[in-house]
Write an enzyme that holds these catalytic residues in place. Structure first.
Site, mmCIF file in Angstrom:
data_model
loop_
_atom_site.group_PDB
_atom_site.id
_atom_site.type_symbol
_atom_site.label_atom_id
_atom_site.label_comp_id
_atom_site.label_asym_id
_atom_site.label_seq_id
_atom_site.Cartn_x
_atom_site.Cartn_y
_atom_site.Cartn_z
ATOM 1 N N GLN A 86 -35.221 -1.293 -14.500
ATOM 2 C CA GLN A 86 -33.790 -1.528 -14.692
ATOM 3 C C GLN A 86 -33.083 -1.616 -13.337
ATOM 4 O OE1 GLN A 86 -32.437 -1.585 -17.965
ATOM 5 N NE2 GLN A 86 -30.556 -2.272 -17.036
ATOM 6 N N PHE A 87 -33.172 -2.777 -12.676
ATOM 7 C CA PHE A 87 -32.579 -2.914 -11.347
ATOM 8 C C PHE A 87 -31.066 -2.728 -11.356
ATOM 9 C CE2 PHE A 87 -31.931 -7.196 -12.861
ATOM 10 C CZ PHE A 87 -30.772 -7.626 -12.218
ATOM 11 N N THR A 88 -30.422 -2.929 -12.495
ATOM 12 C CA THR A 88 -28.961 -2.824 -12.551
ATOM 13 C C THR A 88 -28.462 -1.394 -12.359
ATOM 14 O OG1 THR A 88 -28.965 -2.701 -14.965
ATOM 15 C CG2 THR A 88 -28.720 -4.888 -13.982
#
Length: 150
Positions: free
Chosen positions: A78-80
């Protein structure tokens, strides 16, 4: 490294309408990896998640860890989680590690959890995923390796 951990009664993740990971009771872990993260940070976050005592004991008190309830992990990249929303209306993701740096740390994190004898399911790193879960409680915990004594 950042993780959003949700206690669930069940969860699954789909890619292109195909289930690629599914668990029963346990945690969904949304894992965000920053450019400067290390295996040490990954190990710290994994240990915290595995040892966290937020499952109910017979008295109804949050007192049991994942192992005590034969819990499972569904780990989703989950890079966000490293979004910077301090300016403008469009988040910046510059703090997030690019895929070529994040993938090895994500894979290390998954392997580390499996080595600790935890049942682990995963999403598909970098894919557009749909996560379905039944949040239990709800219990949601935020972890950040930068706030740790490592």
């Amino acid at each position: 490294m950042r993780a959003v951990v949700q206690r669930v009664t069940e969860a699954s993740v789909e890619v292109e309408r195909r289930t690629v990971g599914k668990i029963g009771r346990g945690y969904v872990v949304l894992l965000g990896i920053a450019r400067d993260d290390t295996e040490r940070a990954a190990d710290f976050i994994a240990d915290r998640i595995i040892a966290m005592r937020v499952f109910a004991d017979p008295a109804g008190k949050m007192n049991l860890a994942l192992e005590a309830v034969a819990g499972e992990l569904l780990i989703i990249s989950q890079f966000t989680l490293h979004a910077d929303t301090s300016r403008g209306r469009r988040p910046s993701f510059l703090a997030a590690a690019p895929g070529d740096l994040a993938r090895p740390l994500y894979e290390h994190f998954v392997a580390y959890c499996r080595a600790r004898k935890v049942a682990v399911a995963t999403g598909d790193f970098g894919a557009d995923m749909q996560v379905k879960l039944i949040c239990d409680g709800p219990v949601t915990i935020l972890l950040d390796s930068r706030q740790a004594p490592i």
